[in-house]
Design an enzyme around this catalytic site. Structure first.
Site, PDB file in Angstrom:
ATOM      1  N   HIS A 165      -7.747  -3.834  -3.556  1.00  0.00           N
ATOM      2  CA  HIS A 165      -6.594  -3.283  -2.852  1.00  0.00           C
ATOM      3  C   HIS A 165      -6.445  -3.998  -1.510  1.00  0.00           C
ATOM      4  O   HIS A 165      -7.418  -4.391  -0.892  1.00  0.00           O
ATOM      5  CB  HIS A 165      -6.826  -1.781  -2.604  1.00  0.00           C
ATOM      6  CG  HIS A 165      -5.652  -1.058  -2.039  1.00  0.00           C
ATOM      7  ND1 HIS A 165      -4.626  -0.592  -2.817  1.00  0.00           N
ATOM      8  CD2 HIS A 165      -5.329  -0.714  -0.766  1.00  0.00           C
ATOM      9  CE1 HIS A 165      -3.727   0.017  -2.057  1.00  0.00           C
ATOM     10  NE2 HIS A 165      -4.134  -0.051  -0.804  1.00  0.00           N
ATOM     11  N   CYS A 214       0.847  -1.198   0.000  1.00  0.00           N
ATOM     12  CA  CYS A 214       0.000   0.000   0.000  1.00  0.00           C
ATOM     13  C   CYS A 214       0.885   1.252   0.000  1.00  0.00           C
ATOM     14  O   CYS A 214       1.595   1.506  -0.965  1.00  0.00           O
ATOM     15  CB  CYS A 214      -0.929  -0.073   1.210  1.00  0.00           C
ATOM     16  SG  CYS A 214      -2.060   1.310   1.439  1.00  0.00           S
ATOM     17  N   ASP A 264      -8.895  -2.741  -7.666  1.00  0.00           N
ATOM     18  CA  ASP A 264      -8.338  -1.766  -6.728  1.00  0.00           C
ATOM     19  C   ASP A 264      -8.939  -0.390  -7.008  1.00  0.00           C
ATOM     20  O   ASP A 264      -8.768   0.176  -8.097  1.00  0.00           O
ATOM     21  CB  ASP A 264      -6.818  -1.715  -6.891  1.00  0.00           C
ATOM     22  CG  ASP A 264      -6.116  -0.977  -5.757  1.00  0.00           C
ATOM     23  OD1 ASP A 264      -6.632   0.077  -5.332  1.00  0.00           O
ATOM     24  OD2 ASP A 264      -5.056  -1.437  -5.317  1.00  0.00           O
TER      25      ASP A 264
END
Length: 291
Positions: A259, A172, A229
């Site tokens: 995600h 991330c 995502d």
């Protein structure tokens, strides 16, 4: 235990965070358990034992002070190939510590530094927008790269890490930082970036983008993304593939995956994609000399 010699490099300009002049580093120890904003923690969360490992918190000298970090490596043998683990947006909490232990069980020396140490403690914040607005938006990329350099120096100085075999992986927020660090440090042999933002991040639209830095990579990067995502567009991934064409880096996109698909403690976790990505990480590091 005595601390290692203090890093004599000057601190970053106080303009990066004026509070630094008044209070010094705002985070002096790592969070226990999982970050508040990451809760509730699902029962599927992986818990890797530290049996047979040296694992725990350390203090790493960085420009202007000390950064708390988590290290893990096998209790016997070494020096071991080194992997710097870069935190997700929630900082170095239990999930990131566990990733370090997983790598240690594979025979690596793994270390993750609290990259927000100067700007604030996100572990107790419950709202992602507050985390971004009050802490993440104040963390400059040059500080991150310099602190990652310090983690590598610390690992080398300890004698348990072979930093000539240096890998980097991040998730991330740390996925983006992984791309940028692979463009920054020529000592990196290989990197694996999990769903890192490719365009300038929402917390700083004027920041450099991964797409801009991609042609400057000094090491092959494996980029792992989810098709669904909501933070990374398919157009950006397509642009990244174009910029990487002809080089050693690769991109994998998992169909139907969101995600955060490696974060096993969250609803976004996708076991098949996470396990495949972890296998690819191991193969990537081995293929590029981080073994």
């Amino acid at each position: 235990m005595n601390k290692p010699p203090f890093d004599a490099r000057p601190a970053l300009p106080s303009s990066a965070n004026p509070a630094l002049n008044r209070r010094g580093f705002l985070v002096t120890s790592l969070a226990l358990g999982f970050a508040a904003a990451a809760r509730p923690v699902l029962a599927q969360a992986i818990a890797t034992s530290s049996d047979g490992l040296i694992a725990g918190e350390v203090q790493v000298p960085v420009a202007g002070g000390w950064m708390p970090a988590y290290q893990a490596y096998p209790a016997t043998g070494g020096p071991f190939p080194t992997v710097v683990v870069i935190q997700e947006i929630f900082g170095v909490h239990e999930y990131i510590k566990d990733v370090c232990r997983r790598l240690a069980r594979l025979g690596y020396y793994a270390i993750a530094g609290e990259m927000y140490a100067r700007q604030g403690d996100v572990s107790k914040l419950t709202d992602i927008n507050t985390i971004i607005g009050t802490v993440v938006s104040k963390v400059p990329d040059d500080q991150v790269n310099a602190d990652l350099d310090s983690l590598v120096e610390f690992a080398h100085a300890g004698g348990n890490a072979d930093t000539t075999r240096l890998g980097v992986t991040g998730f991330c927020w740390g996925g983006r930082a992984t791309w940028l660090y692979a463009a920054h440090n020529p000592a990196v042999k290989a990197a694996v970036a999990w769903y890192g933002l490719l365009a300038p991040p929402m917390w700083n639209p004027k920041a450099v983008s991964v797409l801009h830095e991609a042609p400057k990579l000094k090491a092959p990067v494996l980029g792992l993304f989810g098709e669904k995502d909501g933070f990374i567009s398919s157009a950006d991934i397509a642009t990244l593939k174009t910029k990487l064409r002809g080089g050693a880096s690769e991109v994998v996109v998992y169909p139907g995956v969101q995600h955060g698909f490696h974060a096993d403690y969250r609803p976004s976790y996708d076991r098949a994609a996470a396990e495949d990505g972890w296998r690819r990480l191991q193969d990537w590091f081995k293929a590029h000399g981080v073994v």
